[in-house]
Design an enzyme around this catalytic site. Structure first.
Site, PDB file in Angstrom:
ATOM      1  N   ASP A   1      -3.796  -6.166   9.165  1.00  0.00           N
ATOM      2  CA  ASP A   1      -2.931  -5.130   9.272  1.00  0.00           C
ATOM      3  C   ASP A   1      -3.190  -4.006   9.962  1.00  0.00           C
ATOM      4  OD1 ASP A   1      -4.755  -4.578   7.304  1.00  0.00           O
ATOM      5  OD2 ASP A   1      -3.145  -3.309   6.207  1.00  0.00           O
TER       6      ASP A   1
ATOM      7  N   LYS B   1       0.863  -1.104   0.085  1.00  0.00           N
ATOM      8  CA  LYS B   1      -0.028   0.026  -0.036  1.00  0.00           C
ATOM      9  C   LYS B   1       1.229   1.294   0.113  1.00  0.00           C
ATOM     10  CE  LYS B   1      -3.810  -2.382   2.494  1.00  0.00           C
ATOM     11  NZ  LYS B   1      -4.724  -2.290   3.584  1.00  0.00           N
TER      12      LYS B   1
ATOM     13  N   ASP C   1      -6.136  -1.900  10.106  1.00  0.00           N
ATOM     14  CA  ASP C   1      -6.610  -0.826   9.653  1.00  0.00           C
ATOM     15  C   ASP C   1      -8.325  -0.890   9.512  1.00  0.00           C
ATOM     16  OD1 ASP C   1      -7.282  -2.325   7.322  1.00  0.00           O
ATOM     17  OD2 ASP C   1      -5.974  -0.931   5.994  1.00  0.00           O
TER      18      ASP C   1
END
Length: 457
Positions: A238, A112, A240
């Site tokens: 992760d 990302k 988020d």
């Protein structure tokens, strides 16, 4: 070198480790990102990784590629994705690459990317691919240093969030990287934490770290039943995205969480815009208006949400049905499941029974996300045809910014092309079972004219 075009997705780069995503590919991707950074006058990029087994090798190769273009690297180590974003702001690079497979299976990994405050998506990701194909790279000798961002990140949240009372909570990290930080974060806020699967293990031996799937929340539901805890929080691989479960085992889906968050933000920032994606409940917009805000519907995708927040500086909050929540009021406007969990506890700590408050949020009869599988690329072509030709019976409003969201007096149906897999994503909501069935029948009729595939509803 040849590199698989298929790993360059709409929102990120993602592939199967050792197959479409190798260390050599990561090096070339690093060179492409570094070259793009040079064009944007970005001199330093923060790099972080999640808990996947392939993370160290891919991060090393990526960093070497970035440095080969003359761009410096600050390695923040094993962190949650929002901590990498935080580092980019805190260290004033406004640029970062997170090595993460998010909620994908263990053999996946990816990147990302943010450069100069802009999330790379769509055409910009394709531009990276073209740089590699054309061998269009800058060259130089970038520096390298490490930086531990953890204490600064935790201190920033502890300085912002104040709980009205101590709370007893379940925290399920699904063996994802949030397990390194979530228990400490919430204990520091004054919580008693019952931990589930907080040991980081890239094989995900207990359940998949994806709170969007009800089967992955069953351990939280059981722990709430077996202990004197009052609320359950679950995080993706992760960190988020956030999942929320009440004491009585009800899953509070992100679009309903967003109603509560919007009411809270609007109490301090009256009149601001609240941005939500096309998959969210139609009950959200009237709730935002009642709370004194301006609802704004947007395309699905974290990069599109961040772009909308930049486009609308008077927006205080954005959120997606998938669980990405973006606070701009008091925070930075990036998606952060850990911070969202802390903000939720701040609200819930003001009431004696959090489950009563959460269960009272507006609700409707709805389906989960349903997937209609298609051939590669056919999902976008099918939606384009339907946007041009489809006629829906009794529709009050049709929103076509991302697929077709068809709103009726008593519900809505949605179909949109996924940007990550070759499927049509469908979702339905209605006031009652009869309305739900009628709306689904309308969609069946429309879809039957364009596809012979078996429908998932």
């Amino acid at each position: 070198m040849t590199i698989a075009a298929s790993i360059f997705k709409a929102y990120d780069i993602r592939g199967v480790v050792g197959d479409t995503l190798t260390a050599e590919a990561a090096f070339q991707i690093g060179r492409a990102i570094g070259s793009e950074a040079r064009e944007r006058n970005v001199s330093t990029i923060c790099v972080g990784r999640d808990g996947r087994l392939s993370g160290p090798e891919l991060t090393g190769a990526l960093s070497d590629g970035i440095r080969a273009t003359g761009v410096d690297v600050i390695d923040v180590g094993r962190v949650a994705t929002p901590m990498l974003y935080f580092a980019a702001y805190q260290l004033e690079t406004f640029s970062g690459v997170m090595v993460t497979g998010s909620h994908n299976p263990p053999d996946y990994n990816g990147f990302k990317m943010m450069l100069g405050g802009d999330t790379l998506a769509g055409d910009w990701i394709q531009k990276l691919y073209q740089r590699i194909v054309n061998n269009d790279f800058a060259s130089g000798h970038g520096g390298y240093r490490t930086h531990d961002i953890v204490d600064e990140y935790l201190a920033r949240i502890w300085g912002d969030i104040k709980l009205a009372r101590q709370m007893k909570i379940v925290v399920d990290c699904g063996n994802g990287v949030p397990g390194d930080f979530a228990p400490e974060l919430f204990r520091g806020l004054g919580c008693e934490v019952h931990k589930l699967f907080c040991e980081v293990d890239g094989t995900f031996p207990n359940h998949h770290p994806d709170p969007a799937k009800p089967e992955n929340l069953q351990d939280v539901i059981q722990a709430l039943r077996d202990t004197d805890t009052e609320i359950g929080l679950a995080f993706d691989g992760d960190g988020d995205r956030l999942g929320v479960v009440t004491k009585d085992g009800n899953i509070i889906w992100p679009d309903r969480q967003l109603i509560l968050f919007a009411q809270d933000v609007l109490s301090r920032q009256p009149g601001c815009k609240i941005i939500y994606d096309v998959k969210c409940t139609r009950l959200l917009a009237p709730a935002v208006r009642t709370a004194g805000g301006e609802p704004l519907i947007n395309r699905t995708g974290h990069s599109f949400m961040k772009a909308a927040l930049k486009e609308h500086p008077d927006a205080g909050l954005a959120g997606e049905m998938s669980g990405h929540v973006f606070f701009k009021e008091r925070w930075y406007g990036f998606d952060d499941g850990l911070y969202a969990g802390a903000r939720l506890l701040e609200i819930l700590s003001k009431v004696a029974d959090p489950s009563v408050l959460l269960n009272a949020l507006p609700n409707a009869l709805s389906t989960p996300e349903l997937n209609l599988k298609t051939a590669e690329g056919e999902n976008h072509a099918l939606i384009a045809r339907l946007q041009h030709s489809a006629q829906f019976e009794g529709a009050e409003n049709i929103i076509s910014i991302d697929g077709l969201r068809v709103e009726y007096v008593d519900g809505f149906g949605l179909m949109r092309a996924s940007n990550t897999t070759p499927v049509i994503v469908l979702r339905f909501e209605a006031d009652n079972a009869a309305a739900l069935a009628r709306i689904q029948d309308d969609f069946r009729r429309v879809l039957a004219k364009e596809t012979s595939e078996a429908l998932p509803f």
